[in-house]
Design an enzyme around this catalytic site. Structure first.
Site, short mmCIF file in Angstrom:
data_model
loop_
_atom_site.label_atom_id
_atom_site.label_comp_id
_atom_site.label_asym_id
_atom_site.label_seq_id
_atom_site.Cartn_x
_atom_site.Cartn_y
_atom_site.Cartn_z
N ARG A 41 0.85 -1.20 -0.01
CA ARG A 41 0.09 0.00 0.25
C ARG A 41 0.87 1.14 0.04
O ARG A 41 1.61 1.47 1.06
CB ARG A 41 -0.74 -0.06 1.26
N SER A 110 -12.07 -3.59 3.30
CA SER A 110 -12.35 -3.08 4.69
C SER A 110 -13.90 -2.87 4.93
O SER A 110 -14.56 -2.64 4.01
CB SER A 110 -11.45 -1.64 4.56
N LYS A 139 -3.87 6.41 9.83
CA LYS A 139 -5.13 6.28 9.24
C LYS A 139 -5.79 7.55 9.73
O LYS A 139 -6.64 7.49 10.48
CB LYS A 139 -5.68 5.13 9.19
#
Length: 214
Positions: A41, A110, A139
């Protein structure tokens, strides 16, 4: 295509979290320490750079027989022969991804809220990334956290594998597993550790302890 999801320790990569050290060294050390699935990612890379990084990472993953999951990019996942794709709620829909890859590559999804479990295509997911368990600086766009109680509630509603992410560390790893997670996903707890292999070993030990408590 991998149908099962037996993995316990899931590394989500972050170049910045490697603190200037060689990215591929950090990942390989993490695998040596017990990480058994990798998600690439890197939100700030263009598609060509993402592809080149994924291609190099795939070589390392194949060396250790560790699956490589690509975050969001179907084209990159297909180009490197990835073992999976992961999508978030704000990314391409899981149904769109599946329509593009067919049965070639499984897709993880997710879940930010419990209600998302009941979306029309949610049951097509390979596994659910339960995000975040606890608030985390990696996040910053999160609107809510699951907490252990939320994880426990989700566990009662699905037989899908649950991958918990969000401020997961050695100190809370066992309790997250005991609350219902099948797998722990980490970023800085390994990428920023002085010794990524030792950090992975410590997390794996706590995962085993949590399984005995569950």
């Amino acid at each position: 295509m991998i149908r099962s999801f037996p993995y316990r320790l899931y590394l989500v990569t972050d170049e910045a979290a490697c603190l200037g050290r060689d990215f591929f060294w950090v990942v390989e050390e993490a695998i040596k320490g017990g990480v058994d699935v990798i998600q690439l990612r890197e939100k700030n890379l263009n598609e060509e750079a993402f592809y080149l990084k994924a291609k190099s990472l795939k070589v390392i993953c194949q060396k250790y027989n560790v699956p490589l999951i690509i975050n969001d990019s179907v084209d990159v996942a297909k180009a490197v022969g990835a073992d999976g794709i992961h999508v978030g709620q704000s990314d391409m829909s899981i149904s769109t991804v599946i329509n593009r890859v067919g049965d070639m590559i499984p897709v993880g999804l997710s879940l930010d809220y419990l209600e998302e479990l009941y979306a029309e295509d949610a049951n097509d997911a390979w596994y659910y990334g339960v995000s975040p368990i606890f608030s985390t600086p990696t996040k910053s766009d999160t609107r809510a956290v699951w907490g252990l109680e939320g994880l426990q509630a989700l566990r009662k509603l699905t037989e899908k594998k649950l991958v918990a992410i969000g401020n997961v560390k050695v100190e809370n790893a066992a309790e997250i597993i005991a609350a219902g997670a099948d797998c722990l996903a980490v970023v800085s707890a390994i990428c920023s550790a002085d010794d990524p292999a030792h950090a992975a070993k410590a997390l794996k030990k706590e995962i085993d302890r949590g399984l005995k408590k569950s």
